[in-house]
Motif scaffolding. Structure first.
Motif, mmCIF file in Angstrom:
data_model
loop_
_atom_site.group_PDB
_atom_site.id
_atom_site.type_symbol
_atom_site.label_atom_id
_atom_site.label_comp_id
_atom_site.label_asym_id
_atom_site.label_seq_id
_atom_site.Cartn_x
_atom_site.Cartn_y
_atom_site.Cartn_z
ATOM 1 N N MET A 55 0.848 -1.173 0.000
ATOM 2 C CA MET A 55 0.000 0.000 0.000
ATOM 3 C C MET A 55 0.893 1.236 0.000
ATOM 4 O O MET A 55 1.766 1.388 0.845
ATOM 5 C CB MET A 55 -0.880 -0.035 1.257
ATOM 6 N N ILE A 56 0.679 2.099 -0.958
ATOM 7 C CA ILE A 56 1.451 3.330 -1.058
ATOM 8 C C ILE A 56 0.512 4.498 -0.814
ATOM 9 O O ILE A 56 -0.507 4.642 -1.492
ATOM 10 C CB ILE A 56 2.116 3.459 -2.435
ATOM 11 N N ALA A 57 0.863 5.308 0.170
ATOM 12 C CA ALA A 57 0.037 6.458 0.519
ATOM 13 C C ALA A 57 0.526 7.694 -0.224
ATOM 14 O O ALA A 57 1.722 7.893 -0.414
ATOM 15 C CB ALA A 57 0.083 6.698 2.015
ATOM 16 N N ALA A 58 -0.418 8.543 -0.642
ATOM 17 C CA ALA A 58 -0.072 9.786 -1.310
ATOM 18 C C ALA A 58 0.036 10.935 -0.318
ATOM 19 O O ALA A 58 0.622 11.964 -0.622
ATOM 20 C CB ALA A 58 -1.117 10.106 -2.370
ATOM 21 N N GLY A 59 -0.527 10.759 0.874
ATOM 22 C CA GLY A 59 -0.484 11.805 1.881
ATOM 23 C C GLY A 59 -0.703 11.241 3.268
ATOM 24 O O GLY A 59 -1.109 10.094 3.441
ATOM 25 N N VAL A 60 -0.411 12.081 4.255
ATOM 26 C CA VAL A 60 -0.563 11.684 5.663
ATOM 27 C C VAL A 60 -1.281 12.797 6.397
ATOM 28 O O VAL A 60 -0.936 13.976 6.251
ATOM 29 C CB VAL A 60 0.815 11.438 6.323
ATOM 30 N N ARG A 61 -2.302 12.449 7.171
ATOM 31 C CA ARG A 61 -2.990 13.399 8.050
ATOM 32 C C ARG A 61 -2.580 13.055 9.468
ATOM 33 O O ARG A 61 -2.794 11.942 9.944
ATOM 34 C CB ARG A 61 -4.500 13.284 7.902
ATOM 35 N N VAL A 62 -1.971 14.003 10.168
ATOM 36 C CA VAL A 62 -1.443 13.786 11.517
ATOM 37 C C VAL A 62 -2.390 14.385 12.539
ATOM 38 O O VAL A 62 -2.870 15.505 12.370
ATOM 39 C CB VAL A 62 -0.040 14.435 11.655
ATOM 40 N N PHE A 63 -2.669 13.634 13.622
ATOM 41 C CA PHE A 63 -3.481 14.146 14.720
ATOM 42 C C PHE A 63 -3.167 13.355 15.974
ATOM 43 O O PHE A 63 -2.463 12.342 15.924
ATOM 44 C CB PHE A 63 -4.985 14.073 14.391
ATOM 45 N N ALA A 64 -3.654 13.774 17.099
ATOM 46 C CA ALA A 64 -3.521 13.077 18.379
ATOM 47 C C ALA A 64 -2.079 12.701 18.695
ATOM 48 O O ALA A 64 -1.730 11.542 18.808
ATOM 49 C CB ALA A 64 -4.423 11.850 18.419
ATOM 50 N N CYS A 65 -1.224 13.707 18.836
ATOM 51 C CA CYS A 65 0.188 13.473 19.146
ATOM 52 C C CYS A 65 0.444 13.564 20.648
ATOM 53 O O CYS A 65 -0.278 14.248 21.363
ATOM 54 C CB CYS A 65 1.059 14.495 18.436
ATOM 55 N N ARG A 66 1.487 12.848 21.083
ATOM 56 C CA ARG A 66 1.916 12.932 22.474
ATOM 57 C C ARG A 66 3.426 12.799 22.530
ATOM 58 O O ARG A 66 4.038 12.210 21.638
ATOM 59 C CB ARG A 66 1.233 11.866 23.313
ATOM 60 N N PRO A 67 4.054 13.355 23.564
ATOM 61 C CA PRO A 67 5.515 13.274 23.668
ATOM 62 C C PRO A 67 5.979 11.823 23.785
ATOM 63 O O PRO A 67 5.307 10.993 24.390
ATOM 64 C CB PRO A 67 5.835 14.028 24.953
ATOM 65 N N GLY A 68 7.144 11.533 23.216
ATOM 66 C CA GLY A 68 7.720 10.194 23.288
ATOM 67 C C GLY A 68 7.556 9.457 21.970
ATOM 68 O O GLY A 68 7.006 9.976 21.008
#
Length: 91
Positions: free
Chosen positions: A1-14
């Motif tokens: 599977m090859i993705a054309a984009g990434v949507r980033v959310f819900a981040c936390r340190p570490g």
């Protein structure tokens, strides 16, 4: 599977450890994020955890490739309603 984009959310340190499934903390700029991998037309292909770290004036991505599995009872049907027996709904 090859993705054309990434949507980033819900981040936390570490950073997510792919073997234990736990987040390990570091002193540097490292975050673990939930991400949607997107197709060319914007459809969500998969929701995966990815680690991001800042190095040489740029954010880099690291795929922890989780080898752990969720517990088998995580997606089973809920427990039946409690009865009003001797102790009521306290237990």
């Amino acid at each position: 599977m090859i993705a054309a984009g990434v949507r980033v959310f819900a981040c936390r340190p570490g950073a997510l450890n792919g073997y234990s499934g736990r987040v390990q903390y570091y002193n540097g700029p490292v975050v673990a994020c939930a991400c949607d991998l997107l197709s060319e037309d914007g459809r969500v292909l998969a929701r995966v955890p990815l680690n991001f770290y800042y190095w040489q004036k740029a954010w880099r991505v690291q795929d922890p490739r989780p080898s752990y599995k969720s517990v088998p009872w995580a997606y089973q049907e809920p427990s039946p309603p409690k009865s009003k027996g001797w102790f009521g709904d306290r237990y």
